[in-house]
Design a protein around this motif. Structure first.
Motif, PDB file in Angstrom:
ATOM      1  N   PRO A 221     -43.624  35.053   5.125  1.00  0.00           N
ATOM      2  CA  PRO A 221     -42.825  35.301   6.327  1.00  0.00           C
ATOM      3  C   PRO A 221     -42.676  34.023   7.156  1.00  0.00           C
ATOM      4  N   PRO A 222     -41.673  33.982   8.021  1.00  0.00           N
ATOM      5  CA  PRO A 222     -41.493  32.808   8.876  1.00  0.00           C
ATOM      6  C   PRO A 222     -42.779  32.462   9.634  1.00  0.00           C
ATOM      7  N   HIS A 223     -43.088  31.182   9.694  1.00  0.00           N
ATOM      8  CA  HIS A 223     -44.208  30.602  10.443  1.00  0.00           C
ATOM      9  C   HIS A 223     -45.590  30.893   9.845  1.00  0.00           C
ATOM     10  N   ALA A 224     -45.676  31.580   8.705  1.00  0.00           N
ATOM     11  CA  ALA A 224     -46.981  31.819   8.070  1.00  0.00           C
ATOM     12  C   ALA A 224     -47.457  30.538   7.390  1.00  0.00           C
ATOM     13  N   VAL A 225     -48.712  30.180   7.612  1.00  0.00           N
ATOM     14  CA  VAL A 225     -49.281  28.992   6.973  1.00  0.00           C
ATOM     15  C   VAL A 225     -49.556  29.335   5.508  1.00  0.00           C
ATOM     16  N   HIS A 226     -49.049  28.493   4.600  1.00  0.00           N
ATOM     17  CA  HIS A 226     -49.160  28.772   3.177  1.00  0.00           C
ATOM     18  C   HIS A 226     -49.229  27.485   2.363  1.00  0.00           C
ATOM     19  N   GLY A 227     -49.747  27.605   1.144  1.00  0.00           N
ATOM     20  CA  GLY A 227     -49.831  26.473   0.238  1.00  0.00           C
ATOM     21  C   GLY A 227     -50.284  26.946  -1.125  1.00  0.00           C
ATOM     22  N   VAL A 228     -50.241  26.045  -2.105  1.00  0.00           N
ATOM     23  CA  VAL A 228     -50.647  26.382  -3.471  1.00  0.00           C
ATOM     24  C   VAL A 228     -51.497  25.272  -4.063  1.00  0.00           C
ATOM     25  N   VAL A 229     -52.344  25.677  -5.014  1.00  0.00           N
ATOM     26  CA  VAL A 229     -53.040  24.734  -5.887  1.00  0.00           C
ATOM     27  C   VAL A 229     -52.667  25.138  -7.302  1.00  0.00           C
ATOM     28  N   CYS A 230     -52.171  24.190  -8.079  1.00  0.00           N
ATOM     29  CA  CYS A 230     -51.760  24.486  -9.442  1.00  0.00           C
ATOM     30  C   CYS A 230     -52.981  24.479 -10.358  1.00  0.00           C
ATOM     31  N   MET A 231     -53.286  25.632 -10.932  1.00  0.00           N
ATOM     32  CA  MET A 231     -54.440  25.782 -11.821  1.00  0.00           C
ATOM     33  C   MET A 231     -54.074  25.503 -13.282  1.00  0.00           C
ATOM     34  N   GLU A 232     -52.793  25.710 -13.620  1.00  0.00           N
ATOM     35  CA  GLU A 232     -52.268  25.453 -14.964  1.00  0.00           C
ATOM     36  C   GLU A 232     -50.818  25.034 -14.796  1.00  0.00           C
ATOM     37  N   SER A 233     -50.460  23.864 -15.317  1.00  0.00           N
ATOM     38  CA  SER A 233     -49.125  23.287 -15.149  1.00  0.00           C
ATOM     39  C   SER A 233     -48.037  24.355 -15.169  1.00  0.00           C
ATOM     40  N   GLY A 234     -47.130  24.286 -14.206  1.00  0.00           N
ATOM     41  CA  GLY A 234     -46.131  25.336 -14.150  1.00  0.00           C
ATOM     42  C   GLY A 234     -44.976  25.060 -13.217  1.00  0.00           C
ATOM     43  N   ILE A 235     -44.177  26.113 -13.041  1.00  0.00           N
ATOM     44  CA  ILE A 235     -42.948  26.022 -12.257  1.00  0.00           C
ATOM     45  C   ILE A 235     -42.879  27.193 -11.285  1.00  0.00           C
ATOM     46  N   LEU A 236     -42.565  26.876 -10.036  1.00  0.00           N
ATOM     47  CA  LEU A 236     -42.277  27.882  -9.024  1.00  0.00           C
ATOM     48  C   LEU A 236     -40.787  27.825  -8.706  1.00  0.00           C
ATOM     49  N   ILE A 237     -40.181  28.989  -8.573  1.00  0.00           N
ATOM     50  CA  ILE A 237     -38.788  29.088  -8.146  1.00  0.00           C
ATOM     51  C   ILE A 237     -38.801  29.624  -6.723  1.00  0.00           C
ATOM     52  N   ASP A 238     -38.419  28.777  -5.773  1.00  0.00           N
ATOM     53  CA  ASP A 238     -38.438  29.129  -4.354  1.00  0.00           C
ATOM     54  C   ASP A 238     -37.038  29.513  -3.882  1.00  0.00           C
ATOM     55  N   VAL A 239     -36.974  30.549  -3.055  1.00  0.00           N
ATOM     56  CA  VAL A 239     -35.745  30.906  -2.354  1.00  0.00           C
ATOM     57  C   VAL A 239     -36.067  30.873  -0.867  1.00  0.00           C
ATOM     58  N   PHE A 240     -35.242  30.160  -0.118  1.00  0.00           N
ATOM     59  CA  PHE A 240     -35.419  30.038   1.329  1.00  0.00           C
ATOM     60  C   PHE A 240     -34.214  30.604   2.053  1.00  0.00           C
ATOM     61  N   SER A 241     -34.469  31.241   3.192  1.00  0.00           N
ATOM     62  CA  SER A 241     -33.395  31.684   4.065  1.00  0.00           C
ATOM     63  C   SER A 241     -33.815  31.422   5.505  1.00  0.00           C
ATOM     64  N   PRO A 242     -33.016  30.696   6.283  1.00  0.00           N
ATOM     65  CA  PRO A 242     -31.833  29.967   5.832  1.00  0.00           C
ATOM     66  C   PRO A 242     -32.233  28.782   4.951  1.00  0.00           C
ATOM     67  N   MET A 243     -31.258  28.015   4.518  1.00  0.00           N
ATOM     68  CA  MET A 243     -31.534  26.861   3.662  1.00  0.00           C
ATOM     69  C   MET A 243     -32.508  25.901   4.347  1.00  0.00           C
ATOM     70  N   ARG A 244     -33.215  25.118   3.543  1.00  0.00           N
ATOM     71  CA  ARG A 244     -34.121  24.087   4.071  1.00  0.00           C
ATOM     72  C   ARG A 244     -33.323  22.815   4.312  1.00  0.00           C
ATOM     73  N   GLU A 245     -32.782  22.684   5.512  1.00  0.00           N
ATOM     74  CA  GLU A 245     -31.999  21.501   5.826  1.00  0.00           C
ATOM     75  C   GLU A 245     -32.856  20.237   5.750  1.00  0.00           C
ATOM     76  N   ASP A 246     -34.169  20.374   5.922  1.00  0.00           N
ATOM     77  CA  ASP A 246     -35.053  19.211   5.833  1.00  0.00           C
ATOM     78  C   ASP A 246     -35.161  18.699   4.396  1.00  0.00           C
ATOM     79  N   PHE A 247     -34.750  19.478   3.390  1.00  0.00           N
ATOM     80  CA  PHE A 247     -34.756  19.032   1.993  1.00  0.00           C
ATOM     81  C   PHE A 247     -33.538  18.185   1.661  1.00  0.00           C
ATOM     82  N   MET A 248     -32.507  18.245   2.486  1.00  0.00           N
ATOM     83  CA  MET A 248     -31.261  17.563   2.183  1.00  0.00           C
ATOM     84  C   MET A 248     -31.334  16.110   2.638  1.00  0.00           C
ATOM     85  N   LYS A 249     -30.850  15.225   1.783  1.00  0.00           N
ATOM     86  CA  LYS A 249     -30.801  13.810   2.141  1.00  0.00           C
ATOM     87  C   LYS A 249     -29.575  13.572   3.001  1.00  0.00           C
ATOM     88  N   GLY A 250     -29.676  12.654   3.892  1.00  0.00           N
ATOM     89  CA  GLY A 250     -28.492  12.402   4.684  1.00  0.00           C
ATOM     90  C   GLY A 250     -28.823  11.557   5.813  1.00  0.00           C
TER      91      GLY A 250
END
Length: 116
Positions: free
Chosen positions: A87-116
């Protein structure tokens, strides 16, 4: 916030460059508009998505690997086929225990991910 734009209608994964975002962590920004964003994040075993928070709603699908996921102080081990909701503002994180891939969906978009 001005008009951030949209992605192409069709995106070919092999044509999108990986962006290194941390030790053993890289991502590809896939489809997006100002309301939603899809991101593919690859983790090497032992790499960390440090605890953080943001105002965006996030849903994540574990496409491959195993991850120790912490959300609001609760930790679970998730594997391929599992998912989690941040949920919005929840503190979260991950530790990868076995090499892998996460598919993230954000709403609204993560404008901080965009270069510009």
């Amino acid at each position: 916030m001005g008009n951030i734009g949209t992605s192409n209608v069709f995106l070919i994964g092999d044509e999108i460059e990986w962006e290194v975002v941390g030790e053993g962590v890289k991502r590809k920004i896939l489809a997006y508009d100002d309301k939603a964003m899809l991101v593919n994040v690859h983790f090497e075993t032992g790499s960390i998505g440090a605890l953080h928070d943001h105002y965006h709603t996030q849903v994540t699908f574990v496409a491959k690997g195993k991850f120790e996921v912490t959300i609001s102080g609760e930790t679970k081990l998730l594997k391929e086929g599992d998912s989690f909701y941040v949920p919005p503002h929840a503190v979260h994180g991950v530790v990868c225990m076995e090499s892998g891939i996460l598919i993230d969906v954000f709403s609204p978009m993560r404008e901080d991910f965009m270069k510009g």
